[in-house]
Design a protein around this motif. Structure first.
Motif, PDB file in Angstrom:
ATOM      1  N   LEU A 175       0.838  -1.190   0.000  1.00 12.92           N
ATOM      2  CA  LEU A 175       0.000   0.000   0.000  1.00 12.92           C
ATOM      3  C   LEU A 175       0.881   1.249   0.000  1.00 12.92           C
ATOM      4  O   LEU A 175       1.942   1.274   0.626  1.00 12.92           O
ATOM      5  CB  LEU A 175      -0.923  -0.006   1.216  1.00 12.92           C
ATOM      6  CG  LEU A 175      -2.051   1.028   1.241  1.00 12.92           C
ATOM      7  CD1 LEU A 175      -3.034   0.781   0.095  1.00 12.92           C
ATOM      8  CD2 LEU A 175      -2.777   0.984   2.582  1.00 12.92           C
ATOM      9  N   ASN A 176       0.446   2.264  -0.706  1.00 12.41           N
ATOM     10  CA  ASN A 176       1.187   3.526  -0.807  1.00 12.41           C
ATOM     11  C   ASN A 176       2.549   3.321  -1.474  1.00 12.41           C
ATOM     12  O   ASN A 176       3.558   3.911  -1.082  1.00 12.41           O
ATOM     13  CB  ASN A 176       1.372   4.152   0.575  1.00 12.41           C
ATOM     14  CG  ASN A 176       1.770   5.613   0.507  1.00 12.41           C
ATOM     15  OD1 ASN A 176       1.430   6.315  -0.445  1.00 12.41           O
ATOM     16  ND2 ASN A 176       2.513   6.083   1.489  1.00 12.41           N
ATOM     17  N   SER A 177       2.566   2.458  -2.498  1.00 12.61           N
ATOM     18  CA  SER A 177       3.804   2.224  -3.247  1.00 12.61           C
ATOM     19  C   SER A 177       3.485   2.170  -4.729  1.00 12.61           C
ATOM     20  O   SER A 177       2.374   1.795  -5.143  1.00 12.61           O
ATOM     21  CB  SER A 177       4.471   0.917  -2.812  1.00 12.61           C
ATOM     22  OG  SER A 177       3.694  -0.194  -3.205  1.00 12.61           O
ATOM     23  N   ALA A 253      -5.165   5.499  -8.107  1.00 10.89           N
ATOM     24  CA  ALA A 253      -4.004   6.204  -7.564  1.00 10.89           C
ATOM     25  C   ALA A 253      -4.380   7.089  -6.392  1.00 10.89           C
ATOM     26  O   ALA A 253      -3.603   7.250  -5.437  1.00 10.89           O
ATOM     27  CB  ALA A 253      -3.354   7.031  -8.669  1.00 10.89           C
ATOM     28  N   LEU A 254      -5.572   7.665  -6.430  1.00 13.67           N
ATOM     29  CA  LEU A 254      -6.019   8.514  -5.329  1.00 13.67           C
ATOM     30  C   LEU A 254      -6.289   7.698  -4.066  1.00 13.67           C
ATOM     31  O   LEU A 254      -6.007   8.152  -2.953  1.00 13.67           O
ATOM     32  CB  LEU A 254      -7.285   9.264  -5.750  1.00 13.67           C
ATOM     33  CG  LEU A 254      -7.928  10.180  -4.706  1.00 13.67           C
ATOM     34  CD1 LEU A 254      -6.998  11.350  -4.370  1.00 13.67           C
ATOM     35  CD2 LEU A 254      -9.278  10.691  -5.191  1.00 13.67           C
ATOM     36  N   ILE A 255      -6.808   6.474  -4.219  1.00 12.94           N
ATOM     37  CA  ILE A 255      -7.175   5.653  -3.067  1.00 12.94           C
ATOM     38  C   ILE A 255      -5.980   4.892  -2.509  1.00 12.94           C
ATOM     39  O   ILE A 255      -5.789   4.801  -1.290  1.00 12.94           O
ATOM     40  CB  ILE A 255      -8.294   4.668  -3.452  1.00 12.94           C
ATOM     41  CG1 ILE A 255      -9.531   5.426  -3.932  1.00 12.94           C
ATOM     42  CG2 ILE A 255      -8.642   3.765  -2.282  1.00 12.94           C
ATOM     43  CD1 ILE A 255     -10.144   6.341  -2.901  1.00 12.94           C
ATOM     44  N   LEU A 256      -5.149   4.361  -3.396  1.00 13.18           N
ATOM     45  CA  LEU A 256      -4.089   3.441  -2.973  1.00 13.18           C
ATOM     46  C   LEU A 256      -2.780   4.145  -2.640  1.00 13.18           C
ATOM     47  O   LEU A 256      -1.883   3.517  -2.084  1.00 13.18           O
ATOM     48  CB  LEU A 256      -3.845   2.397  -4.071  1.00 13.18           C
ATOM     49  CG  LEU A 256      -5.065   1.552  -4.454  1.00 13.18           C
ATOM     50  CD1 LEU A 256      -4.706   0.602  -5.589  1.00 13.18           C
ATOM     51  CD2 LEU A 256      -5.599   0.785  -3.250  1.00 13.18           C
ATOM     52  N   THR A 264       0.754  10.347  -8.593  1.00 14.24           N
ATOM     53  CA  THR A 264       0.902  10.408 -10.043  1.00 14.24           C
ATOM     54  C   THR A 264       0.401  11.763 -10.535  1.00 14.24           C
ATOM     55  O   THR A 264      -0.199  12.543  -9.780  1.00 14.24           O
ATOM     56  CB  THR A 264       0.123   9.278 -10.720  1.00 14.24           C
ATOM     57  OG1 THR A 264      -1.255   9.349 -10.344  1.00 14.24           O
ATOM     58  CG2 THR A 264       0.688   7.920 -10.321  1.00 14.24           C
ATOM     59  N   LEU A 265       0.610  12.038 -11.805  1.00 14.26           N
ATOM     60  CA  LEU A 265       0.284  13.357 -12.337  1.00 14.26           C
ATOM     61  C   LEU A 265      -1.212  13.674 -12.255  1.00 14.26           C
ATOM     62  O   LEU A 265      -1.568  14.805 -11.885  1.00 14.26           O
ATOM     63  CB  LEU A 265       0.777  13.455 -13.783  1.00 14.26           C
ATOM     64  CG  LEU A 265       0.700  14.835 -14.437  1.00 14.26           C
ATOM     65  CD1 LEU A 265       1.430  15.866 -13.608  1.00 14.26           C
ATOM     66  CD2 LEU A 265       1.286  14.778 -15.845  1.00 14.26           C
TER      67      LEU A 265
END
Length: 317
Positions: A175-177, A253-256, A264-265
């Motif tokens: 998570l968060n990677s 990307a917003l959740i993880l 990310t962009l």
């Protein structure tokens, strides 16, 4: 004298008869008005087609022009109301702000997006090639059922699985990677990539594969030396779809990912547009959108021939 008396003068042409040149000109003048409407009728569909294409091109290109023009305006002109149609003074201040002056380092987010997109593309292409070749050429009991089950997963909404994926990545320590994000994107790109590559390999004549077998090539050598060069359009189509999806994906990307250094962009641009930095800097936002769109446009233009050819050759099977 008697011979001459029997000579007859050549008959004179009647007054109403026309000479051949005059007759040809008259017939041409009569035929021209008859051919002209036919030529117009033939050219009208082509002209209408060009008008429709030009109108659609202007419709799709105008937002791109507004986006790029707004990003090149000065900060004062970018906030003017009503907005100007074109920048009166060209400025790169908004692009400089993306490098860190705007309160957020977008260049780091661009690097994160590149890592995630390229990693997803590589993993999706490699796995799709291996699995697609297996389903196309290596028949085994239940292969069709297993292929259908793989395609069914493509129909599952991505948002419906975000909570189980969150818990799974947390349990695995991913998570968060960026690696966890690559695995998630690859998982959801594989079904369609598998479909494209299976159809690409199925379209290759079996005679090429049999000739490679006769020459002593094994399964992997046949795949690399014979099958892949023929299935290049399908490989490129699979890679482009995976890259575009990973490059523009926002929700996962917003959740993880919660660490700003790993954003990310698209997530970074959402932070700018949501007034998280105090206010919406529309010039910086448009510059960030330009940075997001331009790479996709360039890649698509360069590989358009292979991309369209790969989709047509695989989806038509």
């Amino acid at each position: 004298m008697s011979g001459r008396s029997h000579e007859q003068n050549p008959p004179e042409p009647p007054e109403h008869e026309e000479s051949p040149p005059d007759a040809a000109m008259r017939s041409h003048s009569k035929a021209a008005p008859e051919r002209l409407p036919a030529a117009i009728r033939r050219s009208l569909p082509r002209a209408a087609w060009w008008v429709v294409c030009a109108s659609l091109a202007a419709l799709f290109l105008y937002p791109l022009y507004v986006m790029i023009a707004h990003s090149l305006k000065t900060p004062i002109e970018a906030t003017a109301a009503p907005p100007t149609l074109y920048p009166h003074d060209l400025s790169l201040d908004h692009y400089r702000a993306l490098a860190g002056d705007g309160g957020i380092d977008v260049l780091t987010n661009v690097r994160n997006s590149l890592v995630v997109s390229l990693g997803t593309t590589l993993a999706t292409v490699v796995l799709s090639i291996l699995a697609g070749y297996g389903f196309a050429r290596l028949r085994f009991p239940g292969s069709n059922l297993l292929f259908f089950a793989a395609l069914v997963t493509f129909m599952v909404p991505f948002q419906a699985l975000i909570t189980p994926l969150y818990l799974l990545l947390k349990h695995l320590g991913l998570l968060n990677s960026l690696l966890g994000l690559i695995l998630v994107y690859t998982t959801f790109q594989l079904p369609f990539g598998l479909f494209l590559m299976r159809n690409s390999f199925a379209a290759v004549p079996r005679s090429l594969e049999e000739a490679a077998r006769i020459d002593g090539c094994g399964t992997l050598q046949t795949l690399v030396r014979v099958m892949l060069p023929v299935a290049v359009p399908g490989v490129i189509a699979t890679g482009l779809l995976a890259f575009f999806t990973a490059w523009n994906e926002f929700f996962a990307a917003l959740i993880l990912v919660t660490d700003q250094e790993r954003f990310t962009l698209p997530v970074s641009l959402s932070v700018i547009s949501s007034e998280a930095l105090g206010s919406v800097n529309w010039g910086v936002l448009q510059a960030g959108v330009t940075v997001t769109v331009i790479p996709c446009v360039i890649i698509y233009v360069l590989l358009q021939k292979y991309y369209v050819g790969g989709l047509l050759s695989t989806l038509g099977k």
